[in-house]
Design an enzyme around this catalytic site. Structure first.
Site, PDB file in Angstrom:
ATOM      1  N   HIS A  70       3.752   2.515  -8.450  1.00  9.73           N
ATOM      2  CA  HIS A  70       3.463   2.584  -9.590  1.00  9.73           C
ATOM      3  C   HIS A  70       1.347   2.217  -9.508  1.00  9.73           C
ATOM      4  O   HIS A  70       0.523   2.571 -10.070  1.00  9.73           O
ATOM      5  CB  HIS A  70       3.841   2.281 -10.787  1.00  9.73           C
ATOM      6  CG  HIS A  70       2.738   2.689 -12.339  1.00  9.73           C
ATOM      7  ND1 HIS A  70       2.225   1.071 -12.712  1.00  9.73           N
ATOM      8  CD2 HIS A  70       2.719   3.452 -13.401  1.00  9.73           C
ATOM      9  CE1 HIS A  70       1.526   1.915 -14.288  1.00  9.73           C
ATOM     10  NE2 HIS A  70       1.324   3.384 -14.443  1.00  9.73           N
ATOM     11  N   GLU A 107      -0.606   3.883  -7.409  1.00  7.53           N
ATOM     12  CA  GLU A 107      -1.297   4.913  -8.892  1.00  7.53           C
ATOM     13  C   GLU A 107      -2.295   4.579  -8.475  1.00  7.53           C
ATOM     14  O   GLU A 107      -2.875   5.729  -9.022  1.00  7.53           O
ATOM     15  CB  GLU A 107      -0.168   5.455  -9.505  1.00  7.53           C
ATOM     16  CG  GLU A 107      -0.973   6.864 -10.059  1.00  7.53           C
ATOM     17  CD  GLU A 107      -0.140   6.553 -11.868  1.00  7.53           C
ATOM     18  OE1 GLU A 107       0.984   6.484 -11.340  1.00  7.53           O
ATOM     19  OE2 GLU A 107      -0.972   6.757 -12.327  1.00  7.53           O
ATOM     20  N   HIS A 108      -2.361   3.380  -9.586  1.00  8.60           N
ATOM     21  CA  HIS A 108      -4.009   2.426 -10.363  1.00  8.60           C
ATOM     22  C   HIS A 108      -5.035   2.975  -9.406  1.00  8.60           C
ATOM     23  O   HIS A 108      -6.028   3.690  -9.797  1.00  8.60           O
ATOM     24  CB  HIS A 108      -3.164   1.255 -11.202  1.00  8.60           C
ATOM     25  CG  HIS A 108      -2.461   2.542 -12.629  1.00  8.60           C
ATOM     26  ND1 HIS A 108      -3.263   1.714 -13.625  1.00  8.60           N
ATOM     27  CD2 HIS A 108      -1.897   2.969 -13.101  1.00  8.60           C
ATOM     28  CE1 HIS A 108      -3.128   2.360 -14.847  1.00  8.60           C
ATOM     29  NE2 HIS A 108      -1.877   2.655 -14.269  1.00  8.60           N
ATOM     30  N   GLU A 133      -0.440  -1.746 -20.196  1.00  6.62           N
ATOM     31  CA  GLU A 133       0.520  -0.204 -20.520  1.00  6.62           C
ATOM     32  C   GLU A 133       2.208  -0.758 -20.385  1.00  6.62           C
ATOM     33  O   GLU A 133       2.935  -0.873 -21.276  1.00  6.62           O
ATOM     34  CB  GLU A 133       0.469   0.448 -19.569  1.00  6.62           C
ATOM     35  CG  GLU A 133       1.260   1.925 -19.046  1.00  6.62           C
ATOM     36  CD  GLU A 133       0.306   2.353 -17.223  1.00  6.62           C
ATOM     37  OE1 GLU A 133       0.162   1.929 -16.396  1.00  6.62           O
ATOM     38  OE2 GLU A 133       0.817   3.336 -17.470  1.00  6.62           O
TER      39      GLU A 133
END
Lengths: 432, 432
Positions: free
Chosen positions: B72, B75-76, B147
């Protein structure tokens, strides 16, 4: 970037069957399912919770399918036909709806057909519910009132939405959009079978009504099949309240409330003084885009990416209430800096200190977004209905043209109308 | 470079869809699905690297263990470029871009109405050009930290991941996709580079487009884009699976949050190493039909629980399958969870002893085909379905034929081995 030519896709053919009640049909050949939506229009207000029970009670049983289970079994037989209900708001209006999707006859195996049966079933659900002594069953009404009470009480589960709603309530204590579309739990104490049945009868007889249908069938044919939905519907002229003028901001107020949360939610309410009929409406849409609607917008590139203050930050313009809301999920310790940083970005737009590229990207993003609506019958129906409710011509290409004509000066002029009215902070309890 | 294997066509006449698939000499799987008449175009570049990929080795080397949340985080960070972030160029092209990380993969995507090939060029380029610096990695920890906190305040997310923690003793599927603030603190630019080199090699990736474009042109452009840089030989990643033991890790996990009403999820896991792609898909379908027969809205259990006010429309069941494990998740917003679980277990045992009603199976099969037709209206669904199926080494279009083969005996047989009371785990989020 140049704007693409008109998409030339079929729009809705609309027939006004009674003043304010319109049947909209369009041919859609690209998809595998037909889309149906019926909407009844009322005013937002303190006592609308009981109206929310009407579609729920309708979906609990019809004359030939008297139980919820019978209805579900029927939808499965009709190739997984979906049926749902909704309550929404559009400005000062309250919208109660039932929507459905079912496969196109041409897509089904073995020459099976579903269109005629699906429309007949929907018509029965709306006009011939399961009644006992002319009323909805006591158990159905009490059960749906209980379910709706829990839905209202469960709104707090979504902290961001709760923060936004609380901000609007505090900002607009005497304006109609302060009411949530679900209404208030206290009203549900008055829900009886007689009352909800009366409300149903009143709604189908007197509420302005819209039916939107998209499917792979001649619009004349679908219109003929759908017309019986309007039987007995004669809206009272002038039953909806007149629009009220938009308010400006006075002294900026601050409200902080404490919750069991790990993340703080900051909401800034700005008055736009710019409604749908204002010449600067489209400029305000673009100003909102430059500020915080897209990944290239200033709130994302500056407040999130440059300052690393948050994961989510965005702005939303609601022309029907004349409010622009900026929301950010932040660490409570960063709240003063986040607020300052958001206001700095608003100031950048007000001063016209954004680049030509930011401006062009915003026009491009808006145009692309509006074109994409045409791939979704549900979005097209939503655009058509909300446009009509807000007194705007439901013409996508015309709106695209007006947005393409927005100038930088127009954006600056619109942004200079923004007045900060209220700063709402949902903070963790530990911070109190 | 060019294509290494014969073109494959995946299609189904009932769904009326066709995906053409080729293998590029870089190793990438490239696929195209034409949707005539759609204005929106969608493309994604997906790597088979998700949150469950926490241990691997390359070329028989040492085992590498990754901190939770790396896929994840990557991905950012892939959106970061030396000059600007990748969103900017998409915005110049009027496109909308996004990315998401799941248990099994990471997908970068865009949708647009114009400039499809410049967008595709940008998609391949930014995913194949990492730019990790100490400064930008540290900055991202603040954003992802927010997040993580946002999801920590989301009761639906908490009740779901608590259920996975209750079901699995060791398997990484139970870990939060974003990791924790502690685990992401360990992430460095070198670690991201190492993961990118291993998992973002074209041999581990799918480039897919869905929309109204010319098939030959798409493959020509894809060939050119995937040939422009030498990504080196296939690193031949060896994923190290964590074997899962039977039985739940915990019978119940309960968490207090500020919610309007309790949320209950309960579930059962499966362990099934060594099943082929088609066997996995068949198991998934049989289980989904079984869950519909027991928990669906046309069943007696749903009607009874709803009538008693114990559940609302959010109550439902789903099954999620991975290559080595799987689990079903049942529940929603509830009242009186203890009583509800008792009634659920009684109903399962009743059906286990009486057998499934064959007419239920037929209706659910019919309904499932209708749901598939509806889902295949969506470009996003087609892409997600295709990539998910390819990561499992299944053919997404076999689903219709497999559905047709399912018998009531298959469902009964499955029920004899599944949904056993001692294997169940519950997760509750309660007001507090």
């Amino acid at each position: 970037m140049t704007r693409s030519a008109s998409s030339r896709l079929a729009g809705f053919e609309s027939r006004e069957l009674a003043p304010g009640s319109i049947l909209h049909t369009r041919r859609e050949t690209r998809r595998k399912t037909s889309h149906f939506r019926v909407s009844w229009i009322g005013d937002l207000g303190a006592s609308i919770a009981n109206q929310c029970l009407i579609p729920a009670c309708l979906l609990r049983g019809s004359r030939s399918h008297p139980s919820m289970r019978d209805i579900s079994r029927r939808t499965e037989e009709l190739w997984g036909m979906s049926i749902g209900s909704g309550v929404d708001r559009a400005g000062m209006r309250h919208v109660v709806s039932i929507h459905s999707e079912f496969p196109e006859d041409s897509r089904l195996p073995a020459a099976e057909q579903v269109f005629e049966q699906a429309i007949a079933f929907l018509t029965e659900l709306i006009h011939q519910p399961h009644l006992v002594e002319e009323c909805f069953c006591e158990q159905t009404v009490q059960n749906e009132a209980l379910q709706h009470r829990r839905t209202i009480e469960g709104r707090i589960d979504d902290k961001r939405s709760w923060a936004i709603q609380r901000c609007v309530e505090e900002t607009c204590p005497d304006e109609p959009w302060r009411f949530h579309e679900y209404g208030m739990v206290e009203t549900l104490d008055t829900a009886t079978p007689e009352l909800i049945t009366d409300l149903w009868r009143q709604m189908i007889a007197t509420a302005p009504m819209h039916v939107h249908f998209s499917g792979d069938i001649d619009p004349e044919v679908s219109a003929a099949r759908l017309q019986p939905l309007f039987d007995g519907n004669v809206p009272d002229s002038g039953q909806l309240r007149e629009s009220i003028p938009l308010k400006g901001a006075e002294q900026t107020r601050e409200v902080t409330e404490y919750f069991q949360v790990q993340q703080a939610n900051l909401v800034l309410a700005l008055r736009t003084s710019t409604g749908f009929d204002d010449p600067l409406h489209e400029s305000m849409l673009v100003a909102n885009g430059v500020l915080g609607q897209f990944p290239h917008s200033r709130l994302f590139t500056q407040v999130r990416e440059k300052e690393s203050l948050c994961y989510s930050v965005s702005s939303h313009n609601d022309a029907s209430s004349g409010l622009m809301l900026v929301t950010a999920g932040i660490d409570v310790g960063s709240a003063p800096r986040a607020r300052e940083s958001i206001l700095e970005q608003i100031e950048v737009v007000r001063q016209g200190d954004f680049s030509d590229e930011e401006f062009e990207m915003t026009l491009g993003a808006w145009d692309s977004r509006l074109r994409m609506i045409q791939d979704s019958p549900a979005s097209l129906a939503e655009f058509d209905l909300t446009s009509r409710l807000c007194g705007r011509e439901p013409d996508l290409d015309a709106l695209r043209g007006r947005i393409a004509a927005v100038t930088r000066d127009g954006v600056v002029e619109a942004a200079r109308r923004l007045e900060l009215d209220l700063v709402y902070l949902m903070a963790p309890e530990e911070a109190s | 470079m060019t294509w290494t294997a014969k073109e494959k066509t995946l299609e189904n006449s009932t769904l009326g869809e066709r995906v053409v698939e080729r293998t590029h000499s870089s190793g990438a799987t490239v696929a195209f699905c034409r949707k005539p008449g759609y204005l929106r175009r969608y493309a994604c570049f997906s790597t088979h690297f998700g949150s469950v990929d926490d241990r691997y080795r390359i070329g028989g080397g040492e085992e590498i263990c990754l901190p939770d949340g790396v896929a994840h985080f990557l991905e950012h960070k892939m959106f970061e470029g030396p000059e600007e972030d990748a969103f900017q160029q998409f915005s110049r092209l009027g496109a909308m871009a996004n990315a998401f990380t799941s248990f099994v993969g990471t997908t970068y995507l865009f949708s647009c109405t114009d400039h499809f090939y410049p967008c595709l060029d940008h998609l391949v380029n930014f995913v194949q050009t990492p730019h990790f610096t100490s400064e930008n990695v540290e900055k991202e920890k603040g954003i992802i930290g927010q997040e993580i906190r946002m999801y920590a305040d989301h009761p639906g997310w908490r009740v779901y991941f608590n259920l996975l923690a209750g079901l699995y003793k060791r398997h990484p599927v139970a870990k939060d996709i974003a990791g924790t603030e502690q685990t992401i603190a360990e992430i460095t630019p070198a670690l991201l580079q190492e993961c990118w080199s291993a998992f973002y090699h074209p041999s581990n990736m799918i480039l897919l487009a869905v929309g109204d474009e010319d098939e030959n042109e798409f493959f020509e452009v894809a060939d050119r884009l995937l040939s422009q840089r030498d990504m080196g030989p296939d690193p031949a990643i060896e994923r190290i699976l964590t074997s899962e033991d039977p039985g739940p890790a915990r019978k119940e996990i309960r968490e207090s949050m500020q919610v309007g009403r309790p949320k209950l999820l309960f579930g059962w896991k499966d362990i099934h190493r060594g099943l082929s792609g088609q066997e996995l898909m068949r198991k998934e379908l049989v289980t989904e039909v079984l869950l519909e027969c027991i928990f669906g809205q046309s069943g007696t259990l749903f009607e009874d629980l709803y009538g008693r006010g114990l559940i609302d429309e959010s109550f439902g069941a789903s099954y999620q399958i991975h290559s080595d494990v799987g689990h079903c998740v049942v529940g929603g917003d509830v009242s009186d969870p203890e009583n509800l679980i008792e009634m659920v277990q009684e109903q399962i045992e009743r059906i286990r002893s009486t057998g499934i009603d064959p007419s239920d199976v037929e209706r659910h099969r019919r309904s499932a085909i209708g749901h598939l037709l509806r889902a295949f209206n969506s470009l996003d669904h087609i892409a997600g379905n295709y990539c998910g199926a390819r990561f499992l080494d299944t053919n997404p279009f076999e689903v219709v034929d497999l559905l047709a083969e399912i018998t009531p005996e298959d469902i009964d047989r499955r029920l004899q081995e599944y949904l056993l009371p001692q294997e169940m785990s519950c997760s509750l989020v309660v007001p507090g």
